[in-house]
Design a protein around this motif. Structure first.
Motif, PDB file in Angstrom:
ATOM      1  N   GLU A  75      53.894  26.503 -74.348  1.00 52.69           N
ATOM      2  CA  GLU A  75      52.463  26.577 -74.037  1.00 52.69           C
ATOM      3  C   GLU A  75      52.227  26.522 -72.534  1.00 52.69           C
ATOM      4  OE1 GLU A  75      50.692  23.375 -76.158  1.00 52.69           O
ATOM      5  OE2 GLU A  75      50.923  24.323 -78.133  1.00 52.69           O
ATOM      6  N   THR A  76      52.971  25.652 -71.864  1.00 52.72           N
ATOM      7  CA  THR A  76      52.835  25.520 -70.416  1.00 52.72           C
ATOM      8  C   THR A  76      53.270  26.794 -69.710  1.00 52.72           C
ATOM      9  OG1 THR A  76      53.184  23.133 -70.519  1.00 52.72           O
ATOM     10  CG2 THR A  76      53.568  24.202 -68.393  1.00 52.72           C
ATOM     11  N   ALA A  77      54.414  27.353 -70.119  1.00 54.16           N
ATOM     12  CA  ALA A  77      54.921  28.576 -69.495  1.00 54.16           C
ATOM     13  C   ALA A  77      53.952  29.733 -69.674  1.00 54.16           C
ATOM     14  CB  ALA A  77      56.287  28.927 -70.087  1.00 54.16           C
ATOM     15  N   LEU A  78      53.396  29.873 -70.877  1.00 55.44           N
ATOM     16  CA  LEU A  78      52.463  30.961 -71.151  1.00 55.44           C
ATOM     17  C   LEU A  78      51.167  30.789 -70.359  1.00 55.44           C
ATOM     18  CD1 LEU A  78      51.765  33.519 -72.726  1.00 55.44           C
ATOM     19  CD2 LEU A  78      50.973  32.053 -74.618  1.00 55.44           C
ATOM     20  N   ALA A  79      50.662  29.561 -70.306  1.00 52.14           N
ATOM     21  CA  ALA A  79      49.408  29.302 -69.584  1.00 52.14           C
ATOM     22  C   ALA A  79      49.550  29.605 -68.093  1.00 52.14           C
ATOM     23  CB  ALA A  79      48.980  27.851 -69.796  1.00 52.14           C
ATOM     24  N   LEU A  80      50.672  29.202 -67.498  1.00 51.44           N
ATOM     25  CA  LEU A  80      50.895  29.453 -66.071  1.00 51.44           C
ATOM     26  C   LEU A  80      50.984  30.949 -65.778  1.00 51.44           C
ATOM     27  CD1 LEU A  80      53.489  26.648 -65.193  1.00 51.44           C
ATOM     28  CD2 LEU A  80      51.103  26.787 -64.455  1.00 51.44           C
ATOM     29  N   ALA A  81      51.718  31.678 -66.628  1.00 52.00           N
ATOM     30  CA  ALA A  81      51.862  33.118 -66.420  1.00 52.00           C
ATOM     31  C   ALA A  81      50.527  33.834 -66.646  1.00 52.00           C
ATOM     32  CB  ALA A  81      52.933  33.683 -67.346  1.00 52.00           C
ATOM     33  N   TRP A  82      49.746  33.378 -67.620  1.00 52.56           N
ATOM     34  CA  TRP A  82      48.450  34.010 -67.912  1.00 52.56           C
ATOM     35  C   TRP A  82      47.481  33.824 -66.747  1.00 52.56           C
ATOM     36  CZ3 TRP A  82      46.615  37.403 -71.285  1.00 52.56           C
ATOM     37  CH2 TRP A  82      45.229  37.529 -71.451  1.00 52.56           C
ATOM     38  N   GLU A  83      47.504  32.669 -66.111  1.00 51.37           N
ATOM     39  CA  GLU A  83      46.600  32.401 -64.989  1.00 51.37           C
ATOM     40  C   GLU A  83      46.849  33.349 -63.823  1.00 51.37           C
ATOM     41  OE1 GLU A  83      46.957  28.344 -63.859  1.00 51.37           O
ATOM     42  OE2 GLU A  83      46.029  27.560 -65.696  1.00 51.37           O
ATOM     43  N   THR A  84      48.089  33.765 -63.633  1.00 50.29           N
ATOM     44  CA  THR A  84      48.438  34.607 -62.481  1.00 50.29           C
ATOM     45  C   THR A  84      48.729  36.050 -62.898  1.00 50.29           C
ATOM     46  OG1 THR A  84      50.790  34.012 -62.655  1.00 50.29           O
ATOM     47  CG2 THR A  84      49.404  32.616 -61.274  1.00 50.29           C
TER      48      THR A  84
END
Length: 383
Positions: A228-237
């Motif tokens: 979830e953390t990896a996906l959220a970080l990539a989605w933000e950028t």
């Protein structure tokens, strides 16, 4: 006068003794806190019931400390002499006595000795036993086997069961959630039941250090949180203008990229092909999604796709359906997620294997057909 002289001499002597003692204490404190004589790392094992005297003598014999007595005195002064913790500790070169005492009384996971890594891969699992070489800081593999297909190597169980053996579970990129759960059920160093298989794509392929008896459900929750953390970080950028309505759709794309290539340098190109196809309203036409529709993620297909399977309409047959399949087809790693959300800017809409493990990309159908012909010739030579 005589008594006065005697008293004066006694006071002088007492002062000298105090100065000498003070100097000795200062010297000992310096010895205790300054970098030690060790020139190469060593592995120090603290067994159950070990005494500080034994440990100090071992360290002195191995050249890690200049004085076993000063080490014991420092531990006693800092009230740590009775707080030894079982484990295997990597003593770094030039570690101070104070640092060593802190290290072997703080506890926590062993930093040296043996590590058991349970690796869950796309095509099976492996139990890998490794031992740290303290001189180089690198692990040396001592045993490896498939727990489902091979007998346990001699001496493996004894090493694996030691109290200070570190335990690790590693997920390879591209494994399915079903494969992960089935493998964890077979890991006898874990405990607890798994109520249901986590949603596909929600587990992060990574390495997880665990303790003996750790709960399987808790470990799966940790894997989900990391994804979830990896996906959220990539989605933000994420890059602008991508054809994804949500992070979940991006995760579906990442899983396709993960299954289509194992070459790190071309993930972003592969992602660009599928993004270009979506933007042009073309079908994705990717075999891994069709395979997932056949296997439901429960193991490898083990054969080529049949023409009937390529024609059959299922939610995962991207030769038939438009757009993305309804769910991911595996658990993609962070690199594949990053590629899906930061695809390369290319004109490519086709790719095919090139015989090197990578792919040949094409902008037109004619170029693609030529690449396919080359690949067929390579396949024929290999056969």
């Amino acid at each position: 006068m005589i008594w006065r002289h005697i008293v004066s001499n006694f006071l002088t002597l007492a002062i000298v003794i105090m100065v000498v003692l003070g100097g000795l204490v200062t010297w000992a404190k310096t010895q205790y806190e300054e970098p030690g004589p060790l020139t190469e790392g060593i592995c120090l094992r603290v067994e159950s019931g070990a005494k500080f005297r034994d440990i100090s003598e071992t360290l002195a014999a191995q050249g890690a400390v200049s004085s076993a007595y000063i080490l014991r005195a420092g531990a006693d002064y800092s009230d740590k002499d009775g707080k030894l913790k079982i484990g295997s500790y990597l003593i770094e070169p030039h570690s101070s006595m104070a640092g060593i005492v802190d290290q072997i009384t703080a506890g926590g996971p062993s930093t040296c000795g043996t590590e058991l890594n349970f690796r869950i891969g796309v095509n099976g699992q492996q139990m890998i036993l490794r031992t740290l070489d303290p001189a180089t800081g690198r692990y040396v593999e001592t045993a490896k086997f498939d727990p489902k297909a091979e007998d346990v190597p001699e001496g493996f169980s004894e090493e694996a069961q030691k109290a200070d053996t570190r335990l690790r579970v590693t997920l390879a990129e591209g494994v399915t959630s079903w494969q992960v759960v089935e493998a964890l059920k077979a890991a006898d160093f874990l405990s607890g039941d798994v109520a249901e298989v986590p949603a596909e794509g929600t587990l992060s392929p990574d390495s997880y250090e665990v303790t003996r008896g750790a709960n399987r459900a808790d470990l799966l929750a940790q894997m989900k949180a990391r994804q979830e953390t990896a996906l959220a970080l990539a989605w933000e950028t994420r890059s602008e203008g991508l054809p994804y309505a949500s992070p979940e759709e991006a995760l579906v794309m990442a899983s396709i990229v993960e299954k289509e290539t194992g070459v790190a340098s071309e993930r972003a190109q592969v992602a660009s092909v599928f993004v270009n196809r979506l933007e042009r309203g073309m079908k994705l036409q990717t075999d891994p999604t069709v395979i997932y529709g056949v296997t439901k993620g429960q193991g490898a297909l083990g054969r080529g796709l049949r023409q009937s399977e390529l024609r059959r309409e299922t939610p995962y047959n991207t030769y038939v359906i438009d757009g993305l399949p309804p769910t991911p087809i595996c658990n993609p790693g962070t690199a594949a997620i990053d590629a899906a959300l930061h695809p390369a800017d290319t004109p490519y809409i086709y790719f095919v294997a090139d015989g090197t493990g990578g792919h040949a990309f094409a902008q037109t159908l004619d170029e693609h057909n030529a690449n396919v012909a080359r690949w067929r010739a390579i396949e024929a030579q290999q056969e």
